[in-house]
Motif scaffolding. Structure first.
Motif, PDB file in Angstrom:
ATOM      1  N   TYR A 185       4.358  -7.071   5.549  1.00 35.17           N
ATOM      2  CA  TYR A 185       3.132  -6.556   4.960  1.00 35.17           C
ATOM      3  C   TYR A 185       2.804  -7.342   3.699  1.00 35.17           C
ATOM      4  O   TYR A 185       3.650  -8.049   3.150  1.00 35.17           O
ATOM      5  N   LEU A 186       1.582  -7.225   3.271  1.00 38.62           N
ATOM      6  CA  LEU A 186       1.137  -7.846   2.038  1.00 38.62           C
ATOM      7  C   LEU A 186       1.127  -6.795   0.931  1.00 38.62           C
ATOM      8  O   LEU A 186       0.458  -5.764   1.052  1.00 38.62           O
ATOM      9  N   SER A 187       1.887  -7.046  -0.107  1.00 41.67           N
ATOM     10  CA  SER A 187       1.935  -6.126  -1.243  1.00 41.67           C
ATOM     11  C   SER A 187       0.799  -6.455  -2.199  1.00 41.67           C
ATOM     12  O   SER A 187       0.746  -7.568  -2.736  1.00 41.67           O
ATOM     13  N   PRO A 188      -0.126  -5.529  -2.426  1.00 45.20           N
ATOM     14  CA  PRO A 188      -1.231  -5.833  -3.338  1.00 45.20           C
ATOM     15  C   PRO A 188      -0.747  -5.930  -4.777  1.00 45.20           C
ATOM     16  O   PRO A 188       0.199  -5.252  -5.180  1.00 45.20           O
ATOM     17  N   GLY A 189      -1.382  -6.786  -5.531  1.00 45.68           N
ATOM     18  CA  GLY A 189      -1.035  -6.942  -6.932  1.00 45.68           C
ATOM     19  C   GLY A 189      -2.287  -7.149  -7.761  1.00 45.68           C
ATOM     20  O   GLY A 189      -3.383  -7.378  -7.239  1.00 45.68           O
ATOM     21  N   ASN A 190      -2.119  -7.075  -9.065  1.00 48.82           N
ATOM     22  CA  ASN A 190      -3.259  -7.230  -9.955  1.00 48.82           C
ATOM     23  C   ASN A 190      -2.738  -7.576 -11.339  1.00 48.82           C
ATOM     24  O   ASN A 190      -2.036  -6.779 -11.964  1.00 48.82           O
ATOM     25  N   ASN A 191      -3.054  -8.785 -11.787  1.00 50.25           N
ATOM     26  CA  ASN A 191      -2.646  -9.216 -13.128  1.00 50.25           C
ATOM     27  C   ASN A 191      -3.820  -9.267 -14.096  1.00 50.25           C
ATOM     28  O   ASN A 191      -3.792 -10.028 -15.069  1.00 50.25           O
ATOM     29  N   ALA A 224       2.032  -0.906  -8.360  1.00 51.10           N
ATOM     30  CA  ALA A 224       3.094  -1.860  -8.046  1.00 51.10           C
ATOM     31  C   ALA A 224       3.986  -1.288  -6.958  1.00 51.10           C
ATOM     32  O   ALA A 224       4.513  -0.176  -7.093  1.00 51.10           O
ATOM     33  N   LEU A 225       4.160  -2.041  -5.874  1.00 51.76           N
ATOM     34  CA  LEU A 225       5.033  -1.635  -4.775  1.00 51.76           C
ATOM     35  C   LEU A 225       6.429  -2.222  -4.956  1.00 51.76           C
ATOM     36  O   LEU A 225       6.699  -2.985  -5.865  1.00 51.76           O
ATOM     37  N   ASN A 226       7.334  -1.841  -4.022  1.00 49.49           N
ATOM     38  CA  ASN A 226       8.691  -2.403  -3.936  1.00 49.49           C
ATOM     39  C   ASN A 226       9.479  -2.185  -5.223  1.00 49.49           C
ATOM     40  O   ASN A 226      10.191  -3.073  -5.694  1.00 49.49           O
ATOM     41  N   ASP A 227       9.375  -1.009  -5.781  1.00 53.79           N
ATOM     42  CA  ASP A 227      10.079  -0.648  -7.010  1.00 53.79           C
ATOM     43  C   ASP A 227      11.278   0.224  -6.645  1.00 53.79           C
ATOM     44  O   ASP A 227      11.151   1.421  -6.460  1.00 53.79           O
TER      45      ASP A 227
END
Length: 397
Positions: A185-191, A224-227
């Motif tokens: 899957y694609l983990s969404p992010g935002n910086n 934030a995913l995968n924490d």
């Protein structure tokens, strides 16, 4: 950093043995920002990236390409406020950077969720736990025929209701074959972030200048995913985070005489990070029937052994705020061929942080030891379906 580089007038690095006027010694990284002048000046800049210009990840042969949007733009302006007396400099910048990253995780298969275990994958030593009679598992074509009629079956009537609620709501279906790394899957992010640099200079007299500068930065709330685990299913291993910070300083440089200069300075620095578990306050323990959780947050579930899926975790709940303040004064005296420095510095620090991951409603571990007749072959998911917790702990501070 395009914006801060645009604002730098002078950079001085002292790697070792810094002079006494810099306080505790060691290394010094001294940045002097630009100031305004007698004329108005301005600049604009932009730095751009887009995934249309990128190649697909080598390990991502079939899924979508990771999203990349990077637009770093800003501008600066400077000039006089009072002729020959007061000057200003201001820089504003924004980063727009929504993105995604390629991730993998392990999820229980549809057969495992149905209580069906292929002997070719899980062995032939599976059995019911002592609370359900301890008998060896047998085949049940009616229950497992959709997967493999030869699968060993845990009767659905023996499933623990909490386990059923967890697997129905927080485990997702794999999109790849196998037991491990069976979902991509694609983990969404935002910086995204905003920064501001400002400076004001005022000449009290030709020999006395007061300067004030400020650098502020802040980032909006992002998910934030995968924490603590891996899953595309927020609130599993998922938290919200945001931040702000900056530094300010004021200095007064006074040329007392041609050979004596006094500099007074006061500076403050702030860094704040906010983490909020996405599962906090959602009533999840009550919804899944977990009665002994000490906090209203998703429990941590660790399933080991053959076919063990990625951890279920609640996400981080923490607050990190640090403030520091420095006040100092330095006198420079030129005496003949000698340059003498005198001065002092006072450093004050404040920490308003919480313990990292301070909320743990319940951590449950399933090893497979209760559902096997062979200690060398354990299937933690069989223990999980029957509610056989090997260990449990909770801690909320």
């Amino acid at each position: 950093d395009s914006g801060l580089s645009e604002s730098v007038s002078e950079l001085n690095v002292i790697a070792t043995d810094a002079p006494a006027q810099y306080g505790g010694g060691g290394s010094v990284f001294n940045v002097i920002t630009k100031s305004g002048g007698r004329r108005f000046h301005g600049s604009l800049y932009d730095y751009f990236q887009n995934d249309d210009l990128n190649a697909r990840s080598y390990f991502n042969r079939t899924g979508g390409k990771a999203k990349q949007r990077y637009n770093y733009f800003g501008g600066a302006v400077s000039g006089p406020i009072l002729k020959n007396k007061m000057f200003f400099y201001y820089n504003y910048q924004q980063l727009k950077n929504p993105n995604s990253s390629f991730s993998t995780a392990s999820e229980p298969t549809a057969a495992m969720k149905a209580g069906c275990f292929d002997p070719a994958l899980f062995g032939t030593s599976l059995k019911l736990d002592a609370a359900h009679g301890g008998a060896a598992l047998t085949i049940n074509p009616t229950q497992c025929g959709a997967f493999n009629a030869a699968d060993l079956a845990i009767p659905t009537a023996d499933f623990d209701p909490v386990a059923v609620n967890i697997q129905n709501n927080f485990y997702v279906n794999p999109n790849l074959p196998g037991l491990a790394n069976n979902i991509q899957y694609l983990s969404p992010g935002n910086n995204n972030q905003t920064k501001m640099v400002g400076r004001l200079d005022y000449n009290i007299t030709p020999s006395n200048r007061v300067s004030f500068s400020i650098v502020s930065r802040w980032a909006p709330t992002v998910v934030a995913l995968n924490d603590g685990g891996a899953s595309p299913n927020c609130p599993v291993a998922c938290h919200n985070q945001s931040s702000d910070g900056g530094n300010e300083q004021i200095s007064d440089v006074w040329t007392i005489s041609p050979n004596i200069v006094n500099e007074f300075r006061f500076a403050g620095n702030r860094q704040a990070n906010y983490y909020s578990a996405a599962s906090l306050g959602q009533g999840i323990p009550a919804k899944i029937g977990l009665k002994f959780s000490t906090a209203d947050v998703l429990p941590t579930v660790n399933v080991g052994g053959t076919g063990g899926p990625s951890n279920i975790a609640p996400g981080t709940e923490a607050l990190f705020i640090q403030n520091s303040f420095i006040v100092g004064d330095m006198v420079t005296w030129v005496k003949g061929k000698h340059i003498l420095h005198f001065g002092g510095e006072l450093l004050m620090e404040q920490d308003n942080s919480t313990p990292w991951g301070a909320i743990n409603g319940a951590t449950l571990a399933f090893t497979g030891q209760y559902t096997t007749s062979n200690p060398d072959v354990e299937v933690g998911y069989a223990d999980f379906l029957l509610g056989d917790v090997q260990s449990c702990n909770t801690a909320t501070t």
